[in-house]
Design an enzyme around this catalytic site. Structure first.
Site, PDB file in Angstrom:
ATOM      1  N   ARG A   1     -19.463  52.984  55.553  1.00 10.30           N
ATOM      2  CA  ARG A   1     -20.078  53.147  56.864  1.00 10.30           C
ATOM      3  C   ARG A   1     -20.501  51.829  57.493  1.00 10.30           C
ATOM      4  NH1 ARG A   1     -25.282  52.762  57.637  1.00 10.30           N
ATOM      5  NH2 ARG A   1     -25.627  52.940  55.400  1.00 10.30           N
TER       6      ARG A   1
ATOM      7  N   GLU B   1     -44.407  52.079  49.856  1.00 17.70           N
ATOM      8  CA  GLU B   1     -43.433  52.973  50.469  1.00 17.70           C
ATOM      9  C   GLU B   1     -43.628  54.407  49.999  1.00 17.70           C
ATOM     10  OE1 GLU B   1     -38.639  53.165  51.243  1.00 17.70           O
ATOM     11  OE2 GLU B   1     -39.296  52.781  49.182  1.00 17.70           O
TER      12      GLU B   1
ATOM     13  N   TRP C   1     -37.946  48.864  56.044  1.00 18.38           N
ATOM     14  CA  TRP C   1     -37.376  49.847  56.959  1.00 18.38           C
ATOM     15  C   TRP C   1     -37.153  49.277  58.364  1.00 18.38           C
ATOM     16  CZ3 TRP C   1     -35.234  54.513  56.289  1.00 18.38           C
ATOM     17  CH2 TRP C   1     -35.438  55.163  55.064  1.00 18.38           C
TER      18      TRP C   1
ATOM     19  N   TYR D   1     -37.466  60.950  54.929  1.00 11.85           N
ATOM     20  CA  TYR D   1     -38.029  61.441  53.670  1.00 11.85           C
ATOM     21  C   TYR D   1     -39.368  62.158  53.757  1.00 11.85           C
ATOM     22  CZ  TYR D   1     -34.457  58.475  51.495  1.00 11.85           C
ATOM     23  OH  TYR D   1     -33.274  57.910  51.120  1.00 11.85           O
TER      24      TYR D   1
ATOM     25  N   ARG E   1     -37.720  77.550  36.743  1.00 13.66           N
ATOM     26  CA  ARG E   1     -36.576  76.655  36.949  1.00 13.66           C
ATOM     27  C   ARG E   1     -36.409  76.326  38.435  1.00 13.66           C
ATOM     28  NH1 ARG E   1     -35.023  80.336  32.917  1.00 13.66           N
ATOM     29  NH2 ARG E   1     -34.115  81.760  34.463  1.00 13.66           N
ATOM     30  N   ARG E   2     -37.474  76.499  39.199  1.00 16.96           N
ATOM     31  CA  ARG E   2     -37.419  76.283  40.645  1.00 16.96           C
ATOM     32  C   ARG E   2     -38.331  75.150  41.114  1.00 16.96           C
ATOM     33  NH1 ARG E   2     -37.505  82.675  42.628  1.00 16.96           N
ATOM     34  NH2 ARG E   2     -35.779  83.350  41.264  1.00 16.96           N
TER      35      ARG E   2
ATOM     36  N   CYS F   1     -30.928  59.200  50.717  1.00 19.68           N
ATOM     37  CA  CYS F   1     -30.065  58.793  49.604  1.00 19.68           C
ATOM     38  C   CYS F   1     -30.590  59.407  48.305  1.00 19.68           C
ATOM     39  CB  CYS F   1     -30.009  57.272  49.505  1.00 19.68           C
ATOM     40  SG  CYS F   1     -29.266  56.475  50.937  1.00 19.68           S
TER      41      CYS F   1
ATOM     42  N   ARG G   1     -27.447  60.938  46.159  1.00 24.81           N
ATOM     43  CA  ARG G   1     -26.087  61.118  46.659  1.00 24.81           C
ATOM     44  C   ARG G   1     -25.375  59.790  46.857  1.00 24.81           C
ATOM     45  NH1 ARG G   1     -25.272  59.371  51.767  1.00 24.81           N
ATOM     46  NH2 ARG G   1     -27.185  58.973  52.941  1.00 24.81           N
TER      47      ARG G   1
ATOM     48  N   CYS H   1     -26.037  55.469  46.127  1.00 18.42           N
ATOM     49  CA  CYS H   1     -26.910  54.491  45.488  1.00 18.42           C
ATOM     50  C   CYS H   1     -26.351  53.094  45.622  1.00 18.42           C
ATOM     51  CB  CYS H   1     -27.091  54.828  44.004  1.00 18.42           C
ATOM     52  SG  CYS H   1     -28.077  53.584  43.138  1.00 18.42           S
ATOM     53  N   ASP H   2     -27.102  52.239  46.309  1.00 22.83           N
ATOM     54  CA  ASP H   2     -26.834  50.803  46.353  1.00 22.83           C
ATOM     55  C   ASP H   2     -27.420  50.233  45.066  1.00 22.83           C
ATOM     56  OD1 ASP H   2     -26.876  48.082  46.731  1.00 22.83           O
ATOM     57  OD2 ASP H   2     -27.927  48.128  48.641  1.00 22.83           O
TER      58      ASP H   2
ATOM     59  N   ASN I   1     -35.724  52.879  43.939  1.00 29.55           N
ATOM     60  CA  ASN I   1     -35.554  54.315  43.752  1.00 29.55           C
ATOM     61  C   ASN I   1     -36.047  54.776  42.387  1.00 29.55           C
ATOM     62  OD1 ASN I   1     -32.294  54.015  45.312  1.00 29.55           O
ATOM     63  ND2 ASN I   1     -34.266  54.326  46.310  1.00 29.55           N
TER      64      ASN I   1
ATOM     65  N   HIS J   1     -22.559  52.425  44.055  1.00 31.79           N
ATOM     66  CA  HIS J   1     -21.720  51.339  44.550  1.00 31.79           C
ATOM     67  C   HIS J   1     -22.430  49.988  44.549  1.00 31.79           C
ATOM     68  CE1 HIS J   1     -23.714  53.409  47.978  1.00 31.79           C
ATOM     69  NE2 HIS J   1     -24.018  52.165  48.337  1.00 31.79           N
TER      70      HIS J   1
ATOM     71  N   TYR K   1     -22.037  46.403  46.947  1.00 27.21           N
ATOM     72  CA  TYR K   1     -21.418  45.857  48.150  1.00 27.21           C
ATOM     73  C   TYR K   1     -20.612  44.603  47.811  1.00 27.21           C
ATOM     74  CZ  TYR K   1     -23.775  49.117  51.211  1.00 27.21           C
ATOM     75  OH  TYR K   1     -24.172  50.270  51.843  1.00 27.21           O
TER      76      TYR K   1
ATOM     77  N   ALA L   1     -27.084  45.936  53.832  1.00 25.52           N
ATOM     78  CA  ALA L   1     -26.078  46.493  54.744  1.00 25.52           C
ATOM     79  C   ALA L   1     -26.714  47.627  55.533  1.00 25.52           C
ATOM     80  CB  ALA L   1     -24.866  47.004  53.968  1.00 25.52           C
TER      81      ALA L   1
END
Length: 311
Positions: A28, A66, A88, A130, A172-173, A192, A213, A215-216, A224, A254, A256, A310
């Site tokens: 992206r 944060e 941010w 978030y 389990r919820r 993310c 979903r 991850c840099d 994180n 990933h 960069y 990025a």
């Protein structure tokens, strides 16, 4: 992971595999990445352990600020900037430059955010990111004529999670998420680290599984994983449990392409030490912790490694 194996080695191994085996892709941001899909790491939280990376300095105080900001439900960068937190700023700054045509510096933009409340309200908000989804997930209530209106107060997923863990630990919820499909197009950045699930053992051990979903691994992961561990410790204290383990699962993991210097420097270092996180006060609720309630001990990281973000 055996006690004799340093927790950070699995991270360095994943970094090495991504850099040498990862699929090179256009992303992206236009920068380009190398990525692997579907990776998992496990970190012990026993005995106050905290998974801070030691092969580079992680500014854990910024990450702490944060997380506490997330728990307020605030989505404007103004309170962060007031505390010297700039992680941010890039997203609203990019929008301001694009829509106003003004080539303003980040420092000038942040100064305006602090000085002008109206400017901050217009340009400093990130959309329903978030914290908004965590503590104020939109709810709708019926009105006359078969119509619905948004309720004054949304669903507080974090409060519900704490209540559920206290009253029904075997469920389990025990889940909360930031992935609200209806709001994604209004967010500066879709979540993310998106879904958290908690599990209570019969001995009172609380574990968290975080699904991320995207991850840099070079930059974002360090914050994180620290924040997920920190939140697990806070929830455990509020529920009279003890933190046991953090399981991290990444979808698109990933690096960069412009992070080559970071990767090479970090892979050339050897991790060491066992930092601890102390919670100095039990707050009245999960939302009442303050910055000064936390202390990290025995953290002796190697030097910071700069790298571009990025956007």
């Amino acid at each position: 992971m055996p006690d004799s194996v340093h927790y950070e080695l699995q991270y360095l191994d994943l970094m090495r595999r991504i850099w040498s085996e990862g699929d090179e892709r256009v992303d992206r941001t236009g920068v380009g990445t190398r990525s692997l899909f579907g990776e998992t790491m496990r970190f012990s939280l026993a005995d106050d352990a905290i998974p801070l990376l030691t092969t580079k300095r992680v500014y854990w105080k910024t990450a702490l600020r944060e997380l506490l900001w997330f728990l307020t439900g605030n989505t404007n960068i103004r309170p962060l900037v007031a505390q010297g937190v700039r992680i941010w700023t890039d997203w609203p700054l990019e929008r301001y430059r694009r829509e106003s045509g003004e080539a303003i510096s980040a420092a000038e933009f942040e100064a305006r955010i602090l000085a002008d409340e109206d400017f901050a309200a217009t340009w400093g908000d990130l959309g329903p990111v978030y914290g908004h989804q965590w503590v104020d997930w939109p709810r709708y209530e019926p009105v006359e004529g078969g119509l619905y209106r948004r309720a004054a107060r949304g669903h507080n997923q974090i409060a519900a999670l704490v209540e559920g863990l206290r009253n029904s630990p075997g469920s389990r919820r025990h889940i909360f998420t930031g992935w609200n499909v209806a709001d994604l197009d209004r967010m500066a950045l879709p979540p993310c680290h998106m879904t958290y699930q908690f599990h209570v053992r019969s001995d009172g051990g609380l574990s968290c599984l975080l699904f991320q979903r995207s991850c840099d691994l070079g930059l974002g992961f360090a914050f994180n994983i620290f924040e997920a561990a920190l939140l697990t410790r806070m929830i455990a204290q509020q529920c009279d449990l003890h933190a046991r383990e953090l399981v991290w699962t990444g979808g698109d993991v990933h690096l960069y392409l412009n992070h080559a210097d970071l990767v090479e420097a970090q892979l050339g270092r050897v991790p060491g030490g066992a930092p601890k996180l102390r919670i100095l006060r039990r707050a009245e609720t999960i939302f009442d912790y303050r910055f000064e309630d936390f202390e990290v001990e025995h953290y002796a990281p190697q030097a910071h490694i700069p790298a571009p973000v990025a956007v």
